[in-house]
Motif scaffolding. Sequence first.
Motif, PDB file in Angstrom:
ATOM      1  N   MET A 145      31.496  36.178  32.725  1.00  0.00           N
ATOM      2  CA  MET A 145      32.919  36.230  33.096  1.00  0.00           C
ATOM      3  C   MET A 145      33.209  37.568  33.755  1.00  0.00           C
ATOM      4  O   MET A 145      32.753  38.613  33.317  1.00  0.00           O
ATOM      5  CB  MET A 145      33.798  36.049  31.857  1.00  0.00           C
ATOM      6  CG  MET A 145      35.287  35.979  32.163  1.00  0.00           C
ATOM      7  SD  MET A 145      36.227  35.583  30.652  1.00  0.00           S
ATOM      8  CE  MET A 145      37.870  35.583  31.330  1.00  0.00           C
ATOM      9  N   GLN A 146      34.019  37.521  34.818  1.00  0.00           N
ATOM     10  CA  GLN A 146      34.298  38.756  35.556  1.00  0.00           C
ATOM     11  C   GLN A 146      35.230  39.659  34.769  1.00  0.00           C
ATOM     12  O   GLN A 146      36.230  39.240  34.207  1.00  0.00           O
ATOM     13  CB  GLN A 146      34.944  38.412  36.912  1.00  0.00           C
ATOM     14  CG  GLN A 146      35.238  39.652  37.752  1.00  0.00           C
ATOM     15  CD  GLN A 146      35.776  39.292  39.122  1.00  0.00           C
ATOM     16  OE1 GLN A 146      35.698  38.156  39.540  1.00  0.00           O
ATOM     17  NE2 GLN A 146      36.309  40.282  39.813  1.00  0.00           N
ATOM     18  N   SER A 147      34.884  40.926  34.729  1.00  0.00           N
ATOM     19  CA  SER A 147      35.746  41.928  34.098  1.00  0.00           C
ATOM     20  C   SER A 147      36.990  42.119  34.941  1.00  0.00           C
ATOM     21  O   SER A 147      36.941  42.096  36.171  1.00  0.00           O
ATOM     22  CB  SER A 147      34.996  43.252  33.956  1.00  0.00           C
ATOM     23  OG  SER A 147      35.890  44.283  33.636  1.00  0.00           O
ATOM     24  N   ASN A 148      38.134  42.352  34.279  1.00  0.00           N
ATOM     25  CA  ASN A 148      39.380  42.579  34.994  1.00  0.00           C
ATOM     26  C   ASN A 148      39.320  43.860  35.811  1.00  0.00           C
ATOM     27  O   ASN A 148      40.047  44.025  36.783  1.00  0.00           O
ATOM     28  CB  ASN A 148      40.553  42.644  34.002  1.00  0.00           C
ATOM     29  CG  ASN A 148      40.842  41.295  33.357  1.00  0.00           C
ATOM     30  OD1 ASN A 148      40.597  40.261  33.971  1.00  0.00           O
ATOM     31  ND2 ASN A 148      41.354  41.321  32.138  1.00  0.00           N
ATOM     32  N   GLN A 149      38.479  44.803  35.367  1.00  0.00           N
ATOM     33  CA  GLN A 149      38.409  46.095  36.048  1.00  0.00           C
ATOM     34  C   GLN A 149      37.241  46.178  37.029  1.00  0.00           C
ATOM     35  O   GLN A 149      37.045  47.197  37.664  1.00  0.00           O
ATOM     36  CB  GLN A 149      38.289  47.216  35.010  1.00  0.00           C
ATOM     37  CG  GLN A 149      39.490  47.311  34.081  1.00  0.00           C
ATOM     38  CD  GLN A 149      39.362  48.470  33.111  1.00  0.00           C
ATOM     39  OE1 GLN A 149      38.796  49.505  33.429  1.00  0.00           O
ATOM     40  NE2 GLN A 149      39.867  48.289  31.912  1.00  0.00           N
TER      41      GLN A 149
ATOM     42  N   GLY B  37      34.806  49.621  35.698  1.00  0.00           N
ATOM     43  CA  GLY B  37      35.872  49.940  34.767  1.00  0.00           C
ATOM     44  C   GLY B  37      35.323  50.584  33.509  1.00  0.00           C
ATOM     45  O   GLY B  37      34.130  50.529  33.219  1.00  0.00           O
ATOM     46  N   GLU B  38      36.212  51.197  32.725  1.00  0.00           N
ATOM     47  CA  GLU B  38      35.788  52.027  31.593  1.00  0.00           C
ATOM     48  C   GLU B  38      35.048  51.247  30.518  1.00  0.00           C
ATOM     49  O   GLU B  38      33.989  51.662  30.037  1.00  0.00           O
ATOM     50  CB  GLU B  38      37.003  52.719  30.982  1.00  0.00           C
ATOM     51  CG  GLU B  38      36.645  53.692  29.864  1.00  0.00           C
ATOM     52  CD  GLU B  38      37.851  54.440  29.345  1.00  0.00           C
ATOM     53  OE1 GLU B  38      37.687  55.188  28.360  1.00  0.00           O
ATOM     54  OE2 GLU B  38      38.953  54.287  29.925  1.00  0.00           O
ATOM     55  N   ALA B  39      35.580  50.080  30.102  1.00  0.00           N
ATOM     56  CA  ALA B  39      34.988  49.332  28.987  1.00  0.00           C
ATOM     57  C   ALA B  39      33.582  48.845  29.326  1.00  0.00           C
ATOM     58  O   ALA B  39      32.632  49.053  28.548  1.00  0.00           O
ATOM     59  CB  ALA B  39      35.886  48.155  28.614  1.00  0.00           C
TER      60      ALA B  39
END
Length: 465
Positions: free
Chosen positions: A1-5, A224-226
């Motif tokens: 699943m694609q990360s939002n960031q 992204g950070e996470a």
Amino acid sequence: MQSNQENLGLIVLISCVATIGGFLFGFDSGVINGTVDGLQQAFGSDSIGTGFNVASMLLGCAVGAFMAGRLADWYGRKTLLIVTAMLFIISAWGSGAADTSFGFVVYRILGGLAVGAASVMAPAYISEIAPARIRGTLATVQQIAIIGGLFCAFVSNYLLANTAGVSTAEFWLGFEAWRWMFWMELVPAVIFLLALIGIPESPRYLMIKKRRQDAMAVLHRLYGEADATRKIEDIEDSLADDHQPTFADLLDRNSGKVRKIVWVGIGLATFQQLVGINVVFYYGAVLWQAVGFSEGDALLINVISGAVSIAACLITLYLIDKVGRKPFLMLGSVGMSITLGLMVVAFLSADLDAAGKLQLGDMGPLALVAANAYVFFFNMSWGPVMWVMLGEMFPNQIRGSGLAVSGLFQWGANFAITMTFPIMLGGIGLAGAYGFYTVCAVLSIGFVGLLVHETKGKELEEMEG
């Protein structure tokens, strides 16, 4: 699943910059196709000498591919790509300017160093910055770039030769058309060098050099950070903490034998060449002139083959992350076995004219269709998928060394096939040469079925030796 960031646009853009190396790989490999007559006339070479002039680049390719993986572990993926761009520029200028066979070979070997390095580093770099779910798609863009480079070289060769009359005629500023065929490469080579300045270093290389903060900064920018924090931890877990990568890592620690995955890499790299595809890439014009086509018609056939190749790669681009790698390899092996066999049948049925050239007669359409179908099957399967798998199949600790060894065998086999074709052509003929390539294609079916394992959807840190 694609990360939002996840910054997908940036990842794609960076990957496209890396694939310019693939474009130059293709252009530099294909440009020789239209210059064979010019080389023979300029340097007065016989069939063996011509074979070496054409194949000399491949010596550099073997060395470049072998050295690039290890040098990239020492100095970085981006640094190696920048050096590669500089070598492309030097080679393109020198190959066209050479006035002796020796000088030409030197510049072609320098170009070979660049091609060999680009062939292993571009897909490896893309694999190391791309998310697993689209890694195959992005790495396949590399093959489209290679074929795009070949196609542009074929079109450029055709237009230059057609404008000048023949490749050996003067084109502009007192220089023959075949020299300008090499100089056309300067434009994309300079673009490649300038574009590389703006891309980041591979985060996995940065982790190998224990530059954790730099790696985190690149991953943060891309994911992204996470996700960056998770990926950093995965990379750390996958790397041996006691030493930097070495060739000794290719050996199993328990048995002391070469890891199985290394043999699979060597097999993939070698079979890709033993099916004879680069005979079509490097000697397409010679092949079709040998069966009665004019130089202009032969160069036009090359253009058609290039367009077919691009169409095949687009199919793979769309499906490789859905279907997987192994099914494409199997389909390609079966398809190439059949189409190569049909080419052998056509060549066996041909007659010799007074000049010693094959006359295909009614078998001409079969040979043309079979040859282009063969090119289609290759470029839908072994062309892109081999490079995709080499870039992703090795665990982080041995990726550089695994690519080095596989690249050496790939370009070594390429050199052997390319160097021997003019000799085989004069000895056992086209039917005999293509009969050998057919046998190798058949053998590749068993190799894929028994030894190749699927890598679709796996993170690089999941790859096991």
